[in-house]
Design a protein around this motif. Sequence first.
Motif, PDB file in Angstrom:
ATOM      1  N   GLU A 150      58.382 -29.430  23.209  1.00 48.65           N
ATOM      2  CA  GLU A 150      57.782 -28.879  21.988  1.00 48.65           C
ATOM      3  C   GLU A 150      58.809 -28.108  21.177  1.00 48.65           C
ATOM      4  O   GLU A 150      58.859 -28.213  19.955  1.00 48.65           O
ATOM      5  N   PHE A 151      59.647 -27.348  21.870  1.00 51.77           N
ATOM      6  CA  PHE A 151      60.703 -26.612  21.183  1.00 51.77           C
ATOM      7  C   PHE A 151      61.634 -27.580  20.439  1.00 51.77           C
ATOM      8  O   PHE A 151      61.978 -27.367  19.262  1.00 51.77           O
ATOM      9  N   LEU A 152      62.021 -28.671  21.111  1.00 50.70           N
ATOM     10  CA  LEU A 152      62.964 -29.619  20.505  1.00 50.70           C
ATOM     11  C   LEU A 152      62.316 -30.368  19.338  1.00 50.70           C
ATOM     12  O   LEU A 152      62.952 -30.601  18.310  1.00 50.70           O
ATOM     13  N   LEU A 153      61.045 -30.734  19.491  1.00 49.88           N
ATOM     14  CA  LEU A 153      60.352 -31.421  18.401  1.00 49.88           C
ATOM     15  C   LEU A 153      60.231 -30.509  17.169  1.00 49.88           C
ATOM     16  O   LEU A 153      60.452 -30.945  16.033  1.00 49.88           O
ATOM     17  N   ARG A 154      59.930 -29.241  17.427  1.00 49.47           N
ATOM     18  CA  ARG A 154      59.826 -28.273  16.317  1.00 49.47           C
ATOM     19  C   ARG A 154      61.177 -28.154  15.604  1.00 49.47           C
ATOM     20  O   ARG A 154      61.253 -28.168  14.383  1.00 49.47           O
ATOM     21  N   GLN A 155      62.235 -28.079  16.389  1.00 50.70           N
ATOM     22  CA  GLN A 155      63.579 -27.970  15.811  1.00 50.70           C
ATOM     23  C   GLN A 155      63.921 -29.213  14.986  1.00 50.70           C
ATOM     24  O   GLN A 155      64.467 -29.119  13.888  1.00 50.70           O
ATOM     25  N   ALA A 156      63.575 -30.398  15.516  1.00 49.33           N
ATOM     26  CA  ALA A 156      63.878 -31.648  14.809  1.00 49.33           C
ATOM     27  C   ALA A 156      63.109 -31.723  13.490  1.00 49.33           C
ATOM     28  O   ALA A 156      63.655 -32.141  12.462  1.00 49.33           O
ATOM     29  N   CYS A 157      61.837 -31.300  13.497  1.00 42.65           N
ATOM     30  CA  CYS A 157      61.051 -31.307  12.255  1.00 42.65           C
ATOM     31  C   CYS A 157      61.638 -30.306  11.261  1.00 42.65           C
ATOM     32  O   CYS A 157      61.740 -30.579  10.067  1.00 42.65           O
TER      33      CYS A 157
ATOM     34  N   GLU B 114      65.537 -38.065   2.797  1.00 46.30           N
ATOM     35  CA  GLU B 114      65.747 -39.509   2.631  1.00 46.30           C
ATOM     36  C   GLU B 114      65.852 -40.277   3.942  1.00 46.30           C
ATOM     37  O   GLU B 114      65.927 -41.495   3.930  1.00 46.30           O
ATOM     38  N   VAL B 115      65.876 -39.589   5.072  1.00 47.30           N
ATOM     39  CA  VAL B 115      66.027 -40.314   6.344  1.00 47.30           C
ATOM     40  C   VAL B 115      64.905 -40.000   7.339  1.00 47.30           C
ATOM     41  O   VAL B 115      64.248 -38.964   7.246  1.00 47.30           O
ATOM     42  N   ALA B 116      64.704 -40.912   8.281  1.00 46.60           N
ATOM     43  CA  ALA B 116      63.747 -40.691   9.362  1.00 46.60           C
ATOM     44  C   ALA B 116      64.417 -39.880  10.477  1.00 46.60           C
ATOM     45  O   ALA B 116      65.648 -39.857  10.572  1.00 46.60           O
ATOM     46  N   VAL B 117      63.621 -39.213  11.280  1.00 50.93           N
ATOM     47  CA  VAL B 117      64.144 -38.438  12.405  1.00 50.93           C
ATOM     48  C   VAL B 117      63.525 -38.980  13.690  1.00 50.93           C
ATOM     49  O   VAL B 117      62.309 -39.126  13.802  1.00 50.93           O
ATOM     50  N   SER B 118      64.405 -39.309  14.632  1.00 48.67           N
ATOM     51  CA  SER B 118      63.986 -39.938  15.864  1.00 48.67           C
ATOM     52  C   SER B 118      64.131 -38.950  17.019  1.00 48.67           C
ATOM     53  O   SER B 118      65.175 -38.317  17.154  1.00 48.67           O
ATOM     54  N   VAL B 119      63.094 -38.818  17.840  1.00 45.22           N
ATOM     55  CA  VAL B 119      63.090 -37.841  18.930  1.00 45.22           C
ATOM     56  C   VAL B 119      62.794 -38.566  20.249  1.00 45.22           C
ATOM     57  O   VAL B 119      61.890 -39.402  20.304  1.00 45.22           O
ATOM     58  N   ASN B 120      63.553 -38.259  21.290  1.00 51.21           N
ATOM     59  CA  ASN B 120      63.342 -38.862  22.614  1.00 51.21           C
ATOM     60  C   ASN B 120      62.221 -38.148  23.364  1.00 51.21           C
ATOM     61  O   ASN B 120      62.129 -36.926  23.329  1.00 51.21           O
ATOM     62  N   LEU B 121      61.416 -38.914  24.063  1.00 49.03           N
ATOM     63  CA  LEU B 121      60.311 -38.323  24.825  1.00 49.03           C
ATOM     64  C   LEU B 121      60.455 -38.607  26.296  1.00 49.03           C
ATOM     65  O   LEU B 121      60.938 -39.669  26.694  1.00 49.03           O
ATOM     66  N   SER B 122      59.970 -37.685  27.093  1.00 51.48           N
ATOM     67  CA  SER B 122      59.821 -37.932  28.527  1.00 51.48           C
ATOM     68  C   SER B 122      58.425 -38.537  28.739  1.00 51.48           C
ATOM     69  O   SER B 122      57.488 -38.239  27.998  1.00 51.48           O
ATOM     70  N   GLY B 123      58.307 -39.380  29.763  1.00 53.92           N
ATOM     71  CA  GLY B 123      57.014 -39.983  30.070  1.00 53.92           C
ATOM     72  C   GLY B 123      55.934 -38.941  30.323  1.00 53.92           C
ATOM     73  O   GLY B 123      54.763 -39.146  30.011  1.00 53.92           O
ATOM     74  N   LEU B 124      56.348 -37.805  30.861  1.00 55.60           N
ATOM     75  CA  LEU B 124      55.364 -36.754  31.155  1.00 55.60           C
ATOM     76  C   LEU B 124      54.736 -36.220  29.876  1.00 55.60           C
ATOM     77  O   LEU B 124      53.551 -35.917  29.836  1.00 55.60           O
TER      78      LEU B 124
END
Length: 243
Positions: A62-69, A77-87
């Motif tokens: 959640e911390f990393l997703l918030r930072q990426a947003c 102008e660009v998309a942002v891609s975030v890696n997820l864990s299966g959990l």
Amino acid sequence: MRLGLRRGEFHLLYQPQMSADGKRIVAVEALARWRHPELGSVGPIDFVGVAEREGMIAPLGEFLLRQACHDGKGWPEVAVSVNLSGLQLSSADFPDVVKSIAAEQGFALDRLELEITESAVADNFDRVTGNMAALRAAGVRFALDDYGLGRARPEDLRRLPLDKVKIDKSVVAEIESERSTSIIRGLLALAREIGLKVSAEGVETEAQHAFLRECGCNIMQGYLFSRPVEAQAISGLLAQEPQ
Ligand code: C2E
Ligand code: CA
Ligand code: CA
């Protein structure tokens, strides 16, 4: 790790994902790093598994997703891609968590892409695909990571709610081998048939780029174009692009 998260030791680097001709940045992938007070910079291979085992992957994710947003708002102008864990992906409240973080940061969900692996889905198929469908309905796109490395098969591309598939860097590294060539050509034919975009990671040489482009690969990522860099450097690269 809990303390490190509280102390702000985790951060993201971003690696550009380029148009097929290698000239324009179309997206950036967020890659996590831990500035450890004693160990120095620690990569995700060494801490994502620990975070999963210690019940830290949800707060860290959640911390990393918030930072990426937050960072991504500066690059409209660009998309942002975030890696997820299966959990993360198999937790019941995951779609609501993503939506509320994006809303809180004022980041449009149609600029968010989430990268998943086949193993993340295999462990909890119904829950994961349900969460993916809910997020896709809100505009989020999904990419299947590491294709050609692990267990993902062509059938998986048909049965999963995906927008994109990423050819793993191990396949790109051996692009001259018959195995790689047949994986790449087979994947691109299938992707065309079912309407998936294809990107390649780990593109390091002009020859790899030329081959992948000729095969019809849509997006290129790798050291040939840029290493993962700090957020500020992405702003600089975007500012240099011809309008
Ligand atoms: P991945 O998603 O397959 O990411 C690609 C990895 O290849 C990254 O390593 C990237 O720095 C590296 N790379 C990029 N271009 C090249 C190239 O041209 N040549 C070579 N040899 N390598 C290249 P990194 O940053 O160490 O990440 C490793 C893995 O950790 C990622 O693999 C991803 O599965 C995972 N990861 C990264 N960030 C996160 C995160 O925020 N959350 C979760 N759950 N996993 C993450
Ligand atoms: Ca990835
Ligand atoms: Ca990979």
